[in-house]
Design a protein around this motif. Structure first.
Motif, PDB file in Angstrom:
ATOM      1  N   LEU A 286      36.764  16.025 -39.704  1.00  0.00           N
ATOM      2  CA  LEU A 286      36.436  17.409 -40.044  1.00  0.00           C
ATOM      3  C   LEU A 286      36.632  17.686 -41.529  1.00  0.00           C
TER       4      LEU A 286
ATOM      5  N   ALA B 230      33.768  18.930 -43.949  1.00  0.00           N
ATOM      6  CA  ALA B 230      33.901  20.185 -44.709  1.00  0.00           C
ATOM      7  C   ALA B 230      33.451  19.982 -46.153  1.00  0.00           C
TER       8      ALA B 230
ATOM      9  N   LEU C 121      30.718  30.208 -44.283  1.00  0.00           N
ATOM     10  CA  LEU C 121      29.635  29.468 -43.638  1.00  0.00           C
ATOM     11  C   LEU C 121      30.085  28.051 -43.297  1.00  0.00           C
ATOM     12  N   VAL C 122      30.847  27.434 -44.211  1.00  0.00           N
ATOM     13  CA  VAL C 122      31.379  26.102 -43.925  1.00  0.00           C
ATOM     14  C   VAL C 122      32.232  26.148 -42.663  1.00  0.00           C
ATOM     15  N   GLN C 123      33.057  27.183 -42.544  1.00  0.00           N
ATOM     16  CA  GLN C 123      33.905  27.318 -41.359  1.00  0.00           C
ATOM     17  C   GLN C 123      33.063  27.549 -40.104  1.00  0.00           C
ATOM     18  N   ASP C 124      31.992  28.357 -40.235  1.00  0.00           N
ATOM     19  CA  ASP C 124      31.086  28.572 -39.107  1.00  0.00           C
ATOM     20  C   ASP C 124      30.497  27.251 -38.629  1.00  0.00           C
TER      21      ASP C 124
ATOM     22  N   LEU D 259      31.756  24.207 -39.094  1.00  0.00           N
ATOM     23  CA  LEU D 259      32.808  23.386 -38.470  1.00  0.00           C
ATOM     24  C   LEU D 259      33.063  23.841 -37.043  1.00  0.00           C
ATOM     25  N   LEU D 260      33.139  25.148 -36.848  1.00  0.00           N
ATOM     26  CA  LEU D 260      33.364  25.686 -35.509  1.00  0.00           C
ATOM     27  C   LEU D 260      32.206  25.332 -34.583  1.00  0.00           C
ATOM     28  N   SER D 261      30.974  25.422 -35.102  1.00  0.00           N
ATOM     29  CA  SER D 261      29.811  25.090 -34.275  1.00  0.00           C
ATOM     30  C   SER D 261      29.844  23.623 -33.877  1.00  0.00           C
TER      31      SER D 261
ATOM     32  N   HIS E 158      32.478  21.801 -33.594  1.00  0.00           N
ATOM     33  CA  HIS E 158      33.557  21.647 -32.623  1.00  0.00           C
ATOM     34  C   HIS E 158      33.114  22.097 -31.237  1.00  0.00           C
ATOM     35  N   GLN E 159      32.447  23.262 -31.184  1.00  0.00           N
ATOM     36  CA  GLN E 159      32.026  23.805 -29.887  1.00  0.00           C
ATOM     37  C   GLN E 159      30.929  22.966 -29.248  1.00  0.00           C
TER      38      GLN E 159
ATOM     39  N   ILE F  77      22.946  20.614 -36.593  1.00  0.00           N
ATOM     40  CA  ILE F  77      23.765  21.803 -36.342  1.00  0.00           C
ATOM     41  C   ILE F  77      23.934  22.600 -37.627  1.00  0.00           C
TER      42      ILE F  77
END
Lengths: 174, 226
Positions: free
Chosen positions: A16, A20, A42-45, A47-49, A51-52, A70
Protein backbone atom coordinates in the motif's frame (compact mmCIF):
# COMPACT_ATOMS: atom_id res chain seq x y z
CA UNK A 1 0.07 -8.73 -3.29
CA UNK A 2 -0.15 -12.52 -3.14
CA UNK A 3 1.40 -12.49 0.33
CA UNK A 4 -1.01 -9.78 1.34
CA UNK A 5 -3.91 -11.91 0.08
CA UNK A 6 -2.82 -14.71 2.38
CA UNK A 7 -3.07 -12.37 5.35
CA UNK A 8 0.52 -11.08 5.58
CA UNK A 9 -0.06 -7.63 7.11
CA UNK A 10 3.51 -6.44 6.70
CA UNK A 11 3.53 -7.31 3.02
CA UNK A 12 0.24 -5.52 2.57
CA UNK A 13 1.57 -2.45 4.37
CA UNK A 14 4.61 -2.32 2.08
CA UNK A 15 2.40 -2.77 -0.97
CA UNK A 16 0.00 0.00 0.00
CA UNK A 17 2.88 2.37 0.75
CA UNK A 18 4.38 1.74 -2.69
CA UNK A 19 0.97 2.12 -4.31
CA UNK A 20 0.40 5.44 -2.47
CA UNK A 21 3.62 6.84 -3.91
CA UNK A 22 2.66 5.80 -7.45
CA UNK A 23 -0.90 7.07 -7.07
CA UNK A 24 0.29 10.44 -5.82
CA UNK A 25 2.38 10.77 -8.99
CA UNK A 26 -0.49 9.58 -11.18
CA UNK A 27 -3.03 11.96 -9.62
CA UNK A 28 -0.66 14.94 -9.90
CA UNK A 29 -0.19 14.12 -13.56
CA UNK A 30 -3.82 13.48 -14.40
CA UNK A 31 -5.45 16.08 -12.14
CA UNK A 32 -2.96 18.92 -11.80
CA UNK A 33 -5.71 21.35 -10.81
CA UNK A 34 -6.15 19.68 -7.42
CA UNK A 35 -4.63 21.19 -4.27
CA UNK A 36 -2.16 19.12 -2.24
CA UNK A 37 -4.91 18.32 0.25
CA UNK A 38 -7.38 17.25 -2.47
CA UNK A 39 -4.67 15.20 -4.16
CA UNK A 40 -4.00 13.35 -0.94
CA UNK A 41 -7.74 12.85 -0.41
CA UNK A 42 -7.97 11.24 -3.85
CA UNK A 43 -4.94 9.05 -3.14
CA UNK A 44 -6.67 7.86 0.02
CA UNK A 45 -9.90 7.24 -1.92
CA UNK A 46 -7.96 5.08 -4.37
CA UNK A 47 -6.25 3.14 -1.56
CA UNK A 48 -9.60 2.51 0.10
CA UNK A 49 -11.13 1.41 -3.21
CA UNK A 50 -8.24 -1.00 -3.80
CA UNK A 51 -8.70 -2.35 -0.30
CA UNK A 52 -12.46 -2.79 -0.69
CA UNK A 53 -12.08 -4.43 -4.10
CA UNK A 54 -9.18 -6.75 -3.27
CA UNK A 55 -11.47 -9.76 -3.56
CA UNK A 56 -11.67 -9.11 -7.29
CA UNK A 57 -7.93 -9.59 -7.85
CA UNK A 58 -7.08 -12.92 -9.43
CA UNK A 59 -3.55 -14.02 -8.41
CA UNK A 60 -3.18 -15.62 -11.84
CA UNK A 61 -3.41 -12.17 -13.45
CA UNK A 62 -1.00 -9.23 -13.25
CA UNK A 63 -1.48 -6.74 -10.43
CA UNK A 64 -0.72 -3.47 -12.22
CA UNK A 65 -3.59 -3.50 -14.74
CA UNK A 66 -5.96 -4.29 -11.87
CA UNK A 67 -4.66 -1.40 -9.80
CA UNK A 68 -4.63 1.04 -12.71
CA UNK A 69 -8.22 0.18 -13.68
CA UNK A 70 -9.42 1.03 -10.18
CA UNK A 71 -7.31 4.20 -10.00
CA UNK A 72 -8.62 5.39 -13.40
CA UNK A 73 -12.22 4.78 -12.33
CA UNK A 74 -11.75 6.83 -9.14
CA UNK A 75 -10.03 9.59 -11.11
CA UNK A 76 -12.97 9.71 -13.51
CA UNK A 77 -15.34 9.81 -10.53
CA UNK A 78 -13.37 12.68 -9.07
CA UNK A 79 -13.31 14.56 -12.38
CA UNK A 80 -17.10 14.24 -12.62
CA UNK A 81 -17.50 15.57 -9.08
CA UNK A 82 -15.06 18.38 -9.83
CA UNK A 83 -17.02 19.31 -12.94
CA UNK A 84 -20.20 19.39 -10.87
CA UNK A 85 -18.52 21.62 -8.31
CA UNK A 86 -17.25 23.85 -11.12
CA UNK A 87 -20.80 24.08 -12.39
CA UNK A 88 -21.90 25.21 -8.93
CA UNK A 89 -19.15 27.79 -8.96
CA UNK A 90 -20.40 29.01 -12.33
CA UNK A 91 -23.88 29.20 -10.89
CA UNK A 92 -22.46 31.22 -8.00
CA UNK A 93 -20.97 33.60 -10.54
CA UNK A 94 -24.43 33.93 -12.10
CA UNK A 95 -25.87 34.61 -8.68
CA UNK A 96 -23.32 37.37 -8.25
CA UNK A 97 -24.61 38.90 -11.47
CA UNK A 98 -28.10 39.20 -10.05
CA UNK A 99 -26.75 41.51 -7.38
CA UNK A 100 -24.30 43.48 -9.46
CA UNK A 101 -25.15 45.28 -12.67
CA UNK A 102 -23.63 44.01 -15.93
CA UNK A 103 -19.86 44.22 -16.48
CA UNK A 104 -19.56 40.58 -15.30
CA UNK A 105 -17.51 39.86 -18.40
CA UNK A 106 -14.58 41.52 -16.68
CA UNK A 107 -12.92 38.62 -14.85
CA UNK A 108 -11.62 40.58 -11.87
CA UNK A 109 -15.02 42.08 -11.21
CA UNK A 110 -16.62 38.62 -11.42
CA UNK A 111 -14.15 37.17 -8.94
CA UNK A 112 -14.59 40.08 -6.54
CA UNK A 113 -18.37 39.81 -6.90
CA UNK A 114 -18.28 36.06 -6.25
CA UNK A 115 -16.16 36.52 -3.14
CA UNK A 116 -18.42 39.28 -1.90
CA UNK A 117 -21.47 37.11 -2.40
CA UNK A 118 -19.75 34.28 -0.55
CA UNK A 119 -18.94 36.64 2.29
CA UNK A 120 -22.49 37.91 2.40
CA UNK A 121 -23.69 34.31 2.62
CA UNK A 122 -21.62 34.00 5.77
CA UNK A 123 -24.05 36.41 7.46
CA UNK A 124 -26.97 34.06 6.85
CA UNK A 125 -28.36 31.50 9.24
CA UNK A 126 -27.64 27.85 8.30
CA UNK A 127 -31.21 27.40 7.07
CA UNK A 128 -30.99 30.49 4.87
CA UNK A 129 -27.60 29.47 3.52
CA UNK A 130 -28.94 26.03 2.66
CA UNK A 131 -31.94 27.60 0.91
CA UNK A 132 -29.61 29.72 -1.24
CA UNK A 133 -27.39 26.76 -2.01
CA UNK A 134 -30.22 24.46 -3.06
CA UNK A 135 -32.53 26.92 -4.80
CA UNK A 136 -30.10 29.36 -6.40
CA UNK A 137 -26.75 27.61 -6.74
CA UNK A 138 -27.96 24.08 -7.47
CA UNK A 139 -31.09 25.45 -9.15
CA UNK A 140 -33.41 22.83 -7.67
CA UNK A 141 -37.16 23.25 -7.59
CA UNK A 142 -38.84 23.98 -4.25
CA UNK A 143 -40.12 20.41 -4.08
CA UNK A 144 -36.67 18.90 -4.81
CA UNK A 145 -34.99 21.19 -2.31
CA UNK A 146 -37.56 20.32 0.34
CA UNK A 147 -36.97 16.60 -0.22
CA UNK A 148 -33.18 16.97 -0.10
CA UNK A 149 -33.07 19.19 2.98
CA UNK A 150 -35.87 17.48 4.90
CA UNK A 151 -37.57 20.85 5.22
CA UNK A 152 -40.94 22.00 3.86
CA UNK A 153 -41.71 24.09 0.79
CA UNK A 154 -43.18 26.82 2.99
CA UNK A 155 -40.12 26.94 5.26
CA UNK A 156 -37.83 27.12 2.24
CA UNK A 157 -39.85 29.97 0.75
CA UNK A 158 -39.50 31.93 3.97
CA UNK A 159 -35.79 31.13 4.23
CA UNK A 160 -34.92 32.13 0.65
CA UNK A 161 -36.94 35.33 0.95
CA UNK A 162 -35.13 36.31 4.14
CA UNK A 163 -31.76 35.30 2.67
CA UNK A 164 -32.23 37.37 -0.47
CA UNK A 165 -33.36 40.36 1.60
CA UNK A 166 -30.33 40.10 3.91
CA UNK A 167 -27.91 39.68 1.02
CA UNK A 168 -29.38 42.58 -0.89
CA UNK A 169 -28.98 44.67 2.23
CA UNK A 170 -25.35 43.58 2.72
CA UNK A 171 -24.26 43.79 -0.90
CA UNK A 172 -25.97 46.97 -2.03
CA UNK A 173 -24.73 48.78 1.03
CA UNK A 174 -21.14 48.50 -0.28
CA UNK B 1 -3.88 25.07 5.61
CA UNK B 2 -2.28 22.65 3.14
CA UNK B 3 0.54 21.08 5.10
CA UNK B 4 1.98 18.28 2.96
CA UNK B 5 3.46 16.56 6.00
CA UNK B 6 0.08 16.58 7.69
CA UNK B 7 -1.75 15.19 4.69
CA UNK B 8 0.86 12.46 4.08
CA UNK B 9 0.54 11.52 7.74
CA UNK B 10 -3.18 11.00 7.13
CA UNK B 11 -2.39 8.57 4.31
CA UNK B 12 0.20 6.77 6.43
CA UNK B 13 -2.36 6.35 9.19
CA UNK B 14 -4.85 5.00 6.68
CA UNK B 15 -2.32 2.50 5.34
CA UNK B 16 -1.55 1.35 8.88
CA UNK B 17 -5.27 0.85 9.56
CA UNK B 18 -5.86 -1.04 6.29
CA UNK B 19 -2.90 -3.37 6.78
CA UNK B 20 -4.33 -4.40 10.14
CA UNK B 21 -7.36 -5.56 8.12
CA UNK B 22 -5.23 -7.54 5.65
CA UNK B 23 -7.46 -10.51 6.44
CA UNK B 24 -8.07 -11.80 2.91
CA UNK B 25 -11.52 -11.46 1.47
CA UNK B 26 -13.32 -14.31 -0.26
CA UNK B 27 -11.84 -14.07 -3.77
CA UNK B 28 -14.22 -14.06 -6.72
CA UNK B 29 -14.20 -17.11 -8.97
CA UNK B 30 -13.62 -16.82 -12.70
CA UNK B 31 -16.52 -15.08 -14.51
CA UNK B 32 -17.29 -18.19 -16.58
CA UNK B 33 -17.58 -20.31 -13.47
CA UNK B 34 -19.79 -17.72 -11.80
CA UNK B 35 -21.93 -17.50 -14.96
CA UNK B 36 -22.40 -21.27 -14.94
CA UNK B 37 -23.47 -21.14 -11.32
CA UNK B 38 -25.91 -18.39 -12.19
CA UNK B 39 -27.25 -20.41 -15.14
CA UNK B 40 -28.10 -23.30 -12.84
CA UNK B 41 -30.26 -21.00 -10.70
CA UNK B 42 -31.77 -19.25 -13.72
CA UNK B 43 -32.66 -22.46 -15.52
CA UNK B 44 -34.06 -23.98 -12.33
CA UNK B 45 -36.36 -20.99 -11.98
CA UNK B 46 -37.34 -21.16 -15.66
CA UNK B 47 -38.22 -24.85 -15.34
CA UNK B 48 -40.35 -24.11 -12.29
CA UNK B 49 -42.17 -21.31 -14.13
CA UNK B 50 -42.80 -23.44 -17.22
CA UNK B 51 -44.16 -26.21 -15.03
CA UNK B 52 -46.38 -23.76 -13.13
CA UNK B 53 -47.74 -22.10 -16.27
CA UNK B 54 -48.04 -25.40 -18.11
CA UNK B 55 -45.86 -26.53 -21.00
CA UNK B 56 -47.14 -26.16 -24.54
CA UNK B 57 -49.19 -29.03 -25.92
CA UNK B 58 -46.80 -29.70 -28.80
CA UNK B 59 -43.65 -29.64 -26.65
CA UNK B 60 -42.54 -33.17 -27.50
CA UNK B 61 -42.93 -32.41 -31.17
CA UNK B 62 -40.96 -29.19 -30.82
CA UNK B 63 -38.12 -30.98 -29.07
CA UNK B 64 -37.68 -33.03 -32.21
CA UNK B 65 -37.58 -29.95 -34.44
CA UNK B 66 -34.01 -28.98 -35.32
CA UNK B 67 -34.94 -25.36 -36.05
CA UNK B 68 -36.55 -24.94 -32.63
CA UNK B 69 -33.58 -26.53 -30.89
CA UNK B 70 -31.12 -24.34 -32.75
CA UNK B 71 -33.03 -21.13 -31.94
CA UNK B 72 -33.28 -22.12 -28.30
CA UNK B 73 -29.62 -23.08 -28.18
CA UNK B 74 -28.61 -19.72 -29.61
CA UNK B 75 -30.86 -17.87 -27.13
CA UNK B 76 -29.39 -19.80 -24.22
CA UNK B 77 -25.82 -19.25 -25.42
CA UNK B 78 -26.44 -15.53 -25.85
CA UNK B 79 -27.82 -15.26 -22.33
CA UNK B 80 -24.93 -17.14 -20.78
CA UNK B 81 -22.30 -15.23 -22.73
CA UNK B 82 -23.93 -11.97 -21.67
CA UNK B 83 -23.90 -13.08 -18.03
CA UNK B 84 -20.21 -13.99 -18.17
CA UNK B 85 -19.43 -10.70 -19.90
CA UNK B 86 -21.31 -8.66 -17.30
CA UNK B 87 -19.49 -10.43 -14.46
CA UNK B 88 -16.14 -9.97 -16.21
CA UNK B 89 -16.72 -6.26 -16.63
CA UNK B 90 -16.81 -5.84 -12.84
CA UNK B 91 -13.26 -7.21 -12.57
CA UNK B 92 -10.74 -4.37 -12.84
CA UNK B 93 -8.13 -5.08 -15.48
CA UNK B 94 -10.23 -7.71 -17.27
CA UNK B 95 -9.84 -7.86 -21.02
CA UNK B 96 -12.09 -5.43 -22.91
CA UNK B 97 -12.78 -8.27 -25.35
CA UNK B 98 -15.29 -9.59 -22.84
CA UNK B 99 -17.71 -6.95 -24.11
CA UNK B 100 -17.87 -8.89 -27.39
CA UNK B 101 -18.70 -12.25 -25.80
CA UNK B 102 -22.45 -12.21 -26.62
CA UNK B 103 -21.90 -10.99 -30.19
CA UNK B 104 -21.35 -14.36 -31.87
CA UNK B 105 -24.19 -16.27 -30.19
CA UNK B 106 -26.39 -13.18 -30.56
CA UNK B 107 -25.63 -13.03 -34.26
CA UNK B 108 -26.48 -16.72 -34.55
CA UNK B 109 -29.73 -16.13 -32.72
CA UNK B 110 -30.76 -13.22 -34.94
CA UNK B 111 -29.45 -14.96 -38.01
CA UNK B 112 -31.40 -18.14 -37.43
CA UNK B 113 -34.60 -16.18 -36.83
CA UNK B 114 -34.04 -14.09 -39.95
CA UNK B 115 -33.51 -17.24 -41.97
CA UNK B 116 -36.68 -18.51 -40.39
CA UNK B 117 -38.52 -15.43 -41.69
CA UNK B 118 -37.28 -16.21 -45.19
CA UNK B 119 -38.32 -19.82 -44.85
CA UNK B 120 -41.78 -18.90 -43.55
CA UNK B 121 -42.26 -16.48 -46.42
CA UNK B 122 -41.06 -19.07 -48.91
CA UNK B 123 -43.40 -21.70 -47.51
CA UNK B 124 -46.52 -19.60 -46.84
CA UNK B 125 -46.07 -16.35 -48.76
CA UNK B 126 -47.25 -13.15 -47.10
CA UNK B 127 -49.16 -15.16 -44.49
CA UNK B 128 -45.90 -16.45 -43.18
CA UNK B 129 -44.83 -12.91 -42.31
CA UNK B 130 -48.03 -11.70 -40.68
CA UNK B 131 -47.42 -9.64 -37.57
CA UNK B 132 -50.14 -9.65 -34.91
CA UNK B 133 -49.88 -8.09 -31.45
CA UNK B 134 -48.38 -10.32 -28.79
CA UNK B 135 -47.46 -7.97 -25.93
CA UNK B 136 -47.85 -10.75 -23.33
CA UNK B 137 -44.37 -11.88 -24.41
CA UNK B 138 -42.79 -8.87 -22.76
CA UNK B 139 -44.53 -9.63 -19.50
CA UNK B 140 -43.60 -13.32 -19.47
CA UNK B 141 -40.00 -12.67 -20.45
CA UNK B 142 -39.69 -10.11 -17.67
CA UNK B 143 -41.36 -12.52 -15.23
CA UNK B 144 -39.15 -15.51 -16.00
CA UNK B 145 -36.10 -13.26 -16.14
CA UNK B 146 -36.89 -11.51 -12.87
CA UNK B 147 -35.25 -13.85 -10.37
CA UNK B 148 -32.24 -14.56 -12.58
CA UNK B 149 -31.90 -10.81 -13.09
CA UNK B 150 -31.98 -10.11 -9.37
CA UNK B 151 -29.47 -12.87 -8.60
CA UNK B 152 -27.11 -11.62 -11.31
CA UNK B 153 -27.43 -8.04 -10.03
CA UNK B 154 -26.43 -9.15 -6.54
CA UNK B 155 -23.49 -11.05 -7.98
CA UNK B 156 -22.39 -7.97 -9.90
CA UNK B 157 -22.40 -5.90 -6.72
CA UNK B 158 -19.50 -7.99 -5.40
CA UNK B 159 -17.30 -6.59 -8.16
CA UNK B 160 -16.44 -3.03 -9.14
CA UNK B 161 -18.89 -1.13 -11.38
CA UNK B 162 -16.33 0.20 -13.86
CA UNK B 163 -18.82 0.41 -16.74
CA UNK B 164 -22.22 0.41 -15.03
CA UNK B 165 -24.42 1.01 -18.06
CA UNK B 166 -22.92 -1.67 -20.27
CA UNK B 167 -22.67 -4.09 -17.35
CA UNK B 168 -26.32 -3.74 -16.43
CA UNK B 169 -27.41 -3.92 -20.09
CA UNK B 170 -25.50 -7.19 -20.48
CA UNK B 171 -26.98 -8.54 -17.24
CA UNK B 172 -30.48 -7.68 -18.44
CA UNK B 173 -29.72 -9.30 -21.81
CA UNK B 174 -28.71 -12.44 -19.93
CA UNK B 175 -31.79 -12.50 -17.72
CA UNK B 176 -34.22 -11.63 -20.51
CA UNK B 177 -32.52 -14.11 -22.85
CA UNK B 178 -33.14 -16.84 -20.29
CA UNK B 179 -36.67 -15.51 -19.96
CA UNK B 180 -37.21 -15.91 -23.66
CA UNK B 181 -35.68 -19.38 -23.55
CA UNK B 182 -38.24 -20.40 -20.94
CA UNK B 183 -41.12 -18.65 -22.68
CA UNK B 184 -40.86 -20.77 -25.79
CA UNK B 185 -41.51 -23.92 -23.78
CA UNK B 186 -45.06 -22.82 -22.97
CA UNK B 187 -45.86 -20.13 -25.52
CA UNK B 188 -46.78 -21.83 -28.78
CA UNK B 189 -45.59 -19.10 -31.13
CA UNK B 190 -43.00 -20.16 -33.65
CA UNK B 191 -43.52 -17.83 -36.59
CA UNK B 192 -40.04 -16.39 -36.98
CA UNK B 193 -41.13 -12.81 -37.52
CA UNK B 194 -43.35 -12.90 -34.43
CA UNK B 195 -40.52 -14.33 -32.35
CA UNK B 196 -38.11 -11.76 -33.73
CA UNK B 197 -40.32 -8.76 -33.11
CA UNK B 198 -42.16 -9.62 -29.89
CA UNK B 199 -39.75 -11.89 -28.11
CA UNK B 200 -36.27 -10.84 -29.18
CA UNK B 201 -37.61 -7.29 -29.34
CA UNK B 202 -38.69 -7.51 -25.70
CA UNK B 203 -35.26 -8.84 -24.74
CA UNK B 204 -33.58 -5.94 -26.54
CA UNK B 205 -35.91 -3.41 -24.94
CA UNK B 206 -35.31 -4.76 -21.45
CA UNK B 207 -31.54 -4.65 -22.03
CA UNK B 208 -31.72 -1.07 -23.28
CA UNK B 209 -33.83 0.10 -20.34
CA UNK B 210 -31.49 -1.56 -17.87
CA UNK B 211 -28.51 0.10 -19.55
CA UNK B 212 -30.10 3.49 -19.06
CA UNK B 213 -30.58 2.79 -15.36
CA UNK B 214 -27.03 1.45 -15.03
CA UNK B 215 -25.47 4.48 -13.38
CA UNK B 216 -28.18 4.63 -10.77
CA UNK B 217 -28.39 0.93 -9.94
CA UNK B 218 -24.70 0.01 -10.05
CA UNK B 219 -23.35 3.00 -8.21
CA UNK B 220 -19.82 2.78 -6.86
CA UNK B 221 -20.15 3.73 -3.25
CA UNK B 222 -18.03 6.51 -1.81
CA UNK B 223 -15.06 4.73 -0.22
CA UNK B 224 -15.30 7.09 2.72
CA UNK B 225 -18.97 7.51 3.61
CA UNK B 226 -19.37 10.97 5.11
Amino acid sequence: MMRAQSGDGAAYHALLTEVAVRMRRLVRRRAPWLSAEDTEDLVQDILLSLHQARGTWDPARPFLPWMVAIARARLADNARRYARRAAIDLAAADLAETFFDGAANITEATVVNMMTVRKAMGDLTPAERQAVELLRLREMSLAEAAAVSGSTVAALKVAIHRAMRKMRGTLWKE
Amino acid sequence: MTDPMHTHRGTDALIARLSRQARPPRPLAHPVRRALGWAVIALGFAVAMVWAIGPRADLVERLGDARFLFEQGAALATGMAAAAAALALTIPGASPLWRLAPVVPGALWLGTLSLGCLRDWWAMGADGLRLTPDPACFFYIALIGSLPGLVLYLMLRRGVPLAPRLTLALAALAAAGLGNFGLRFFHAQDAALMVLVWQVGSVALIAALAGLAGRGLLRWSDPRPA
